[in-house]
Write a protein that holds these residues in place. Sequence first.
Motif, short mmCIF file in Angstrom:
data_model
loop_
_atom_site.label_atom_id
_atom_site.label_comp_id
_atom_site.label_asym_id
_atom_site.label_seq_id
_atom_site.Cartn_x
_atom_site.Cartn_y
_atom_site.Cartn_z
N ALA A 111 0.85 -1.28 0.05
CA ALA A 111 -0.14 -0.02 -0.07
C ALA A 111 1.02 1.26 0.17
CB ALA A 111 -0.94 -0.18 1.02
N ASN A 112 1.94 1.41 0.76
CA ASN A 112 2.85 2.34 0.77
C ASN A 112 3.67 2.50 -0.66
OD1 ASN A 112 2.42 2.87 3.36
ND2 ASN A 112 4.14 1.61 4.13
N VAL A 113 3.77 1.60 -1.24
CA VAL A 113 4.45 1.57 -2.54
C VAL A 113 3.35 2.34 -3.44
CG1 VAL A 113 5.22 0.24 -4.79
CG2 VAL A 113 5.86 -0.27 -2.36
N ASN A 114 2.23 1.88 -3.52
CA ASN A 114 0.96 2.42 -4.29
C ASN A 114 0.86 3.85 -4.30
OD1 ASN A 114 0.76 -0.10 -5.63
ND2 ASN A 114 -0.96 -0.67 -4.11
N ALA A 115 0.97 4.18 -3.12
CA ALA A 115 0.69 5.70 -2.42
C ALA A 115 1.90 6.59 -2.93
CB ALA A 115 0.67 5.90 -0.76
N ALA A 116 3.29 6.04 -2.75
CA ALA A 116 4.36 6.86 -3.39
C ALA A 116 4.24 6.74 -4.88
CB ALA A 116 5.48 6.05 -2.86
N LYS A 143 11.06 8.41 -2.17
CA LYS A 143 10.14 7.86 -1.21
C LYS A 143 9.42 6.73 -1.75
CE LYS A 143 8.91 11.94 1.49
NZ LYS A 143 7.82 12.92 1.84
N LEU A 144 9.39 6.65 -3.24
CA LEU A 144 9.13 5.37 -3.68
C LEU A 144 9.95 4.45 -3.85
CD1 LEU A 144 6.82 3.92 -5.53
CD2 LEU A 144 7.92 5.13 -7.60
N LYS A 145 11.09 4.59 -4.15
CA LYS A 145 12.12 3.30 -3.99
C LYS A 145 12.34 2.86 -2.43
CE LYS A 145 15.14 5.04 -7.90
NZ LYS A 145 16.45 5.65 -8.18
N GLN A 146 12.06 3.63 -1.54
CA GLN A 146 12.29 3.22 -0.12
C GLN A 146 10.98 2.28 0.08
OE1 GLN A 146 12.26 6.85 2.35
NE2 GLN A 146 14.54 6.93 2.20
N ALA A 147 9.84 2.80 -0.39
CA ALA A 147 8.67 1.70 -0.20
C ALA A 147 8.93 0.59 -0.97
CB ALA A 147 7.41 2.65 -0.55
N GLU A 148 9.31 0.58 -2.15
CA GLU A 148 9.51 -0.59 -2.86
C GLU A 148 10.37 -1.42 -2.04
OE1 GLU A 148 8.56 0.97 -7.48
OE2 GLU A 148 10.67 1.13 -6.73
N ALA A 150 11.36 -1.77 1.02
CA ALA A 150 10.56 -2.11 2.20
C ALA A 150 9.70 -3.42 1.95
CB ALA A 150 10.05 -1.30 2.93
N TYR A 151 9.02 -3.33 0.57
CA TYR A 151 8.02 -4.29 0.30
C TYR A 151 8.77 -5.50 -0.13
CZ TYR A 151 4.93 -7.13 -2.80
OH TYR A 151 4.40 -8.03 -3.21
N ASN A 152 10.07 -5.16 -0.98
CA ASN A 152 10.91 -6.33 -1.67
C ASN A 152 11.40 -7.29 -0.48
OD1 ASN A 152 10.02 -5.93 -4.13
ND2 ASN A 152 11.87 -4.38 -4.77
N SER A 153 11.75 -6.23 0.76
CA SER A 153 12.33 -7.08 1.87
C SER A 153 11.59 -8.10 2.30
CB SER A 153 12.98 -6.05 2.71
OG SER A 153 13.69 -6.80 3.84
N ILE A 154 10.22 -7.46 2.69
CA ILE A 154 9.18 -8.44 3.39
C ILE A 154 8.98 -9.71 2.36
CG2 ILE A 154 7.03 -8.34 4.11
CD1 ILE A 154 7.45 -5.51 4.90
N ALA A 155 8.76 -9.13 1.11
CA ALA A 155 8.54 -10.48 0.08
C ALA A 155 9.50 -11.51 0.05
CB ALA A 155 8.23 -9.74 -1.37
N ALA A 156 10.79 -10.79 0.28
CA ALA A 156 11.85 -11.99 0.28
C ALA A 156 11.83 -12.87 1.51
CB ALA A 156 13.15 -11.24 0.25
N ASN A 157 11.22 -12.10 2.63
CA ASN A 157 11.37 -13.19 3.83
C ASN A 157 10.16 -14.13 3.78
OD1 ASN A 157 13.56 -11.90 5.21
ND2 ASN A 157 12.08 -10.38 6.18
N ILE A 158 9.18 -13.55 3.01
CA ILE A 158 7.85 -14.66 2.86
C ILE A 158 8.31 -15.79 2.09
CG2 ILE A 158 5.76 -14.87 1.62
CD1 ILE A 158 5.20 -11.99 2.34
N GLY A 159 9.21 -15.24 0.84
CA GLY A 159 9.97 -16.36 0.16
C GLY A 159 10.69 -17.23 1.07
N TYR A 160 11.47 -16.84 1.82
CA TYR A 160 12.44 -17.73 2.74
C TYR A 160 11.56 -18.44 3.68
CZ TYR A 160 16.28 -14.30 1.54
OH TYR A 160 17.21 -13.84 0.73
#
Length: 378
Positions: A111-116, A143-148, A150-160
């Motif tokens: 959601a933060n990525v979409n808002a940015a 700010k968009l890159k930061q949001a992306e 953060a999202y990628n980091s969480i997505a990677a953890n989900i993958g792990y």
Amino acid sequence: MKKNFYHLVTATLLTVVLAGFSSCGEGKADQQAAASQTPSLPVISLPVKTLTGYQSYPARIEGVINAEVYAKISGYITDVAVDEGQKVRKGQVLFRLETQSLNQDAAAAKANVNAAQVEVDKLKPLVEKNIISEVQLETAKAKLKQAESAYNSIAANIGYGTIKSPVDGYVGAINLRAGSLVSPSSQTPLTTVSEIDKVYAYFAMNEKEYLNFIMAADGGVRDEKIENLPQVTLILANGEEYPQQGTIETVNSQVNENTGSVNFRAVFDNPQRLLTNGNSATLRVPKTYTDVVVVPIESTLERQGSTYVYQLDADNKATATEITVKDEINNLYIVSDGISKGDRIVAKGIQNLRGTTTIQPQETPFDSIAAPIKKSFR
């Protein structure tokens, strides 16, 4: 008068004859007594033989690839997708972890990525019309890159949360099951995946054995000697010999300060997957002696740390002779000094001999004392 003379002569002759018979009888008796005091012992002539002996060392077996599997994130195990001993491929799922909270974090981050992204899209036409400065747009893009990120980091953890095999191989012991909490700081791996088409056998020699072994190998420099080392064999825990021979690949160049030993690694083909990670075995290193004088151990005597045989001369006199033992194979000593090919020695009963003793030799075949001669390890 004459009659008395004849009687005297006759008596004298009879006495001489009887004395002669008596002395002959005593001579034969003495000879028989002397013969009975001369021991009759088996005697063998020493041959030369070519023998192979084996020096053995405890060995530890490991797969050529031995990958420990750990969790990269914290979470509870929800599913164990494989079983112990199962063959798996690289990338195959082994475990699944609970990731519900991460999924919620991912939704918020998305959601933060979409808002940015909306903010960037809104500012672009305003910059083009020079209504606002380009700095504001660049700030929005950052700010968009930061949001992306953060999202990628969480997505990677989900993958792990889906733990996959890092290599092709066989699953070892599964140390944690469904419901267990794991984390990246865990000291115990979830499991180990081993590639066992080939296996390593690790063993060690003490410093003296290592030096003798390397110095006896063919070649100039150390690497050449390692390449020329003989093939080695394994005796498995059940006492059976492993059907494949192995090759010594590496030798540690340093002596372990704690144990005073040098570590070796041999590699064995394992087409039947008979060997697996964690097996124990006895590794045998062969040594061949060509055309060497051998003596049955039974024909030797130990005195004050020295080894002796009783060697016969041409008059069948047996004398204790010290020999130098180079090695022991089966029931034979390999002799490097003291006696030679063709020498005769007392085969049995030497423990009763003292000094130089004349014996009655009983010629005996060598192999009747030494047989059977088989390859052995010790």
